[in-house]
Write a protein that holds these residues in place. Structure first.
Motif, short mmCIF file in Angstrom:
data_model
loop_
_atom_site.label_atom_id
_atom_site.label_comp_id
_atom_site.label_asym_id
_atom_site.label_seq_id
_atom_site.Cartn_x
_atom_site.Cartn_y
_atom_site.Cartn_z
N PHE A 115 -0.17 53.83 -103.40
CA PHE A 115 1.02 53.46 -103.31
C PHE A 115 1.80 52.22 -102.80
O PHE A 115 3.07 51.83 -102.45
CB PHE A 115 1.81 54.76 -102.64
N MET A 153 3.36 46.69 -89.11
CA MET A 153 3.45 47.41 -90.54
C MET A 153 3.89 46.59 -91.60
O MET A 153 4.04 46.90 -92.90
CB MET A 153 4.43 48.59 -90.21
N GLY A 156 -1.58 44.17 -94.34
CA GLY A 156 -2.89 44.49 -93.81
C GLY A 156 -3.21 45.56 -92.90
O GLY A 156 -2.40 46.35 -92.64
N GLU A 157 -4.48 45.83 -92.55
CA GLU A 157 -4.96 46.91 -91.64
C GLU A 157 -5.24 46.64 -90.31
O GLU A 157 -6.31 45.86 -90.22
CB GLU A 157 -6.07 47.69 -92.32
N SER A 186 0.22 50.39 -86.54
CA SER A 186 0.10 51.64 -87.65
C SER A 186 -1.23 51.34 -88.24
O SER A 186 -1.40 50.24 -88.84
CB SER A 186 1.36 51.28 -88.57
N THR A 187 -2.01 52.43 -88.42
CA THR A 187 -3.24 52.30 -89.18
C THR A 187 -3.26 53.43 -90.09
O THR A 187 -2.81 54.49 -89.96
CB THR A 187 -4.17 52.47 -87.93
N SER A 209 -1.34 56.54 -90.48
CA SER A 209 -0.89 57.23 -91.63
C SER A 209 -1.53 58.14 -92.45
O SER A 209 -2.66 57.92 -92.74
CB SER A 209 -0.96 55.69 -92.46
N HIS A 211 -0.21 60.80 -94.81
CA HIS A 211 0.29 60.72 -96.06
C HIS A 211 -0.16 62.04 -96.88
O HIS A 211 0.24 62.31 -97.92
CB HIS A 211 -0.15 59.51 -96.80
N ASN A 285 8.94 54.17 -101.04
CA ASN A 285 9.82 52.83 -101.85
C ASN A 285 9.09 52.30 -103.00
O ASN A 285 7.94 51.99 -103.01
CB ASN A 285 9.72 51.80 -100.61
N GLY A 329 5.73 48.87 -97.65
CA GLY A 329 4.78 49.09 -98.78
C GLY A 329 5.06 48.06 -99.78
O GLY A 329 4.64 48.04 -100.94
N1 SAH Z 1 -2.04 49.30 -92.72
C1 SAH Z 1 -1.03 49.98 -91.99
C2 SAH Z 1 0.21 49.52 -92.02
C3 SAH Z 1 0.66 49.73 -93.44
S1 SAH Z 1 2.50 49.61 -93.89
C4 SAH Z 1 -1.09 51.51 -92.22
O1 SAH Z 1 -1.88 51.94 -93.23
O2 SAH Z 1 -0.79 51.99 -91.44
C5 SAH Z 1 3.34 50.85 -92.85
C6 SAH Z 1 3.49 52.02 -93.55
O3 SAH Z 1 4.19 52.18 -94.69
C7 SAH Z 1 2.20 52.84 -93.77
O4 SAH Z 1 2.50 54.36 -93.17
C8 SAH Z 1 2.05 52.80 -95.23
O5 SAH Z 1 1.20 53.81 -95.67
C9 SAH Z 1 3.49 53.00 -95.66
N2 SAH Z 1 3.65 52.57 -97.19
C10 SAH Z 1 2.84 51.74 -97.78
N3 SAH Z 1 3.33 51.90 -99.04
C11 SAH Z 1 4.57 52.31 -99.09
C12 SAH Z 1 5.65 52.78 -100.03
N4 SAH Z 1 5.50 52.12 -101.05
N5 SAH Z 1 6.64 53.40 -99.63
C13 SAH Z 1 6.88 53.95 -98.39
N6 SAH Z 1 5.88 53.59 -97.52
C14 SAH Z 1 4.65 52.74 -97.80
#
Ligand code: SAH
Length: 346
Positions: A115, A153, A156-157, A186-187, A209, A211, A285, A329
């Motif tokens: 996503f 956030m 990258g990871e 955030s990971t 994360s 999910h 999003n 995202g």
């Molecule tokens: N790599 C890190 C940071 C990612 S961005 C992580 O995985 O946590 C921060 C958050 O946004 C994460 O929880 C990620 O999964 C979420 N995210 C990614 N794509 C998204 C989208 N299209 N809509 C909403 N949240 C999203």
């Protein structure tokens, strides 16, 4: 030549002494880099002219703003060009009381979550410490306002680049003065890295994360989930809270018809029972490549209600900056670069 940004006061002091200068110049250098946000050593007018000229080419580690998109809610997305020509995204999110910076920790991302736009472009490299710190200084400078909060956030990871992320956290805290408790990392969860991070005893907040409420669904969204089963991830998180005494946040993206049914909320509540944590729901999003849908507000509220009834602390994050592709995202430097080059950028 290692860029100076990200170095502490004692390190900068050692550096000026190596250059044959008195120790007090370290303090001056620190002030010019972090408070006056100098872009080159040549600008530091308190330094003797001859030395300044000699140092003019020495890298401080600042990026240049390649492009800026301003969303209607005041969120600004920056495309920053790094010394090697790579471009990353950083987002400045203002409210009345806060200025939050969403920072990137890598150029691209290898995790390829279904996503997320960042993963679609693949992984290029880790960011160096100075490239992380620079993002915060750039937003602070551009908004002419002190940054109060940081969230890792962006692209990258972070736990695949832990060393540089933690040294950036040190600098943001001690050199720029941002409270560690106002910093969130955030990971997606990388095996063995959460226990390692716990040993660091940082005061920052860890966000994981999640999910999905079960392993099967999680594996469908997150390719790496197979190698780090949910029970093990949750056990590591529980141990993290025990060792650090810090509350932990679980992020949960809401995808309509996929993981947003009341049963999923029930399952999630079960998974997190008795856990000192907080669930942050993120309604999806939209990104181009996949056809997930954001649930209606009503469905989001039903999900919230189930969690609340089961005494799980929960909040909903309606991401800012949606119309500038700056929301969670939606960050992807390469595509944004193309639209800038084609003249259709904001
Ligand atoms: N790599 C890190 C940071 C990612 S961005 C992580 O995985 O946590 C921060 C958050 O946004 C994460 O929880 C990620 O999964 C979420 N995210 C990614 N794509 C998204 C989208 N299209 N809509 C909403 N949240 C999203």
């Amino acid at each position: 030549m290692t860029p100076l940004l990200g170095l502490s006061l004692p390190e900068l002091t050692a550096w000026v002494q190596q250059q044959g200068q008195p120790a007090y110049r370290g303090k001056q250098l620190h002030k010019w880099i972090y408070e006056k946000t100098a872009r080159s050593l040549g600008e530091i007018t308190v330094f003797p002219k001859q030395w300044r000229e000699k140092l003019a080419e020495y890298p401080l580690g600042r990026s240049t703003i390649y492009h800026k998109s301003v969303a209607t809610d005041g969120t600004i997305k920056y495309l920053l060009k790094l010394a090697d020509g790579q471009v990353i995204e950083t987002v400045g999110i203002p409210t009345e009381k806060r200025l939050t910076v969403c920072v990137s920790s890598q150029v691209g991302c290898p995790m390829a979550c279904d996503f997320c736009a960042t993963g679609k472009g693949g992984f290029i490299r880790n960011l160096a410490t100075h490239e992380i710190v620079d993002q915060v200084l750039t937003v602070q400078e551009d908004f002419q306002r002190r940054v109060s909060n940081i969230v890792f956030m962006g692209m990258g990871e972070p736990l695949l680049n832990t060393e540089n992320v933690l040294s950036a956290v040190r600098s943001l805290n001690q050199d720029i003065g941002i409270g560690q408790r106002s910093i969130t990392i955030s990971t997606v969860g990388i095996r063995d890295r959460i226990p390692k991070l716990a040993q660091h005893h940082g005061q920052f907040t860890l966000a994981v994360s999640l999910h999905a409420s079960n392993q099967h669904l999680r594996e469908k969204l997150i390719p790496s989930a197979g190698g780090y089963p949910l029970p093990e991830l949750i056990a590591d998180c529980r141990e993290y809270v025990k060792q650090t005494g810090r509350r932990l946040t679980f992020e949960y993206i809401l995808l309509s018809g996929f993981n947003d049914e009341p049963e999923h909320a029930e399952q999630l509540a079960q998974l997190l029972r008795g856990f000192q944590s907080h669930v942050n729901l993120i309604p999806y999003n939209p990104i181009q490549e996949v056809d997930f849908k954001r649930p209606t507000r009503q469905r989001v509220q039903s999900f919230v209600k189930v969690l609340e009834e089961r005494k799980i602390a929960v909040s909903v994050r309606y991401s800012r900056g949606l119309d500038a592709d700056a929301a969670c995202g939606q960050l992807r430097a390469s595509k944004a670069m193309n639209s800038v080059n084609n003249g259709v950028g904001a």
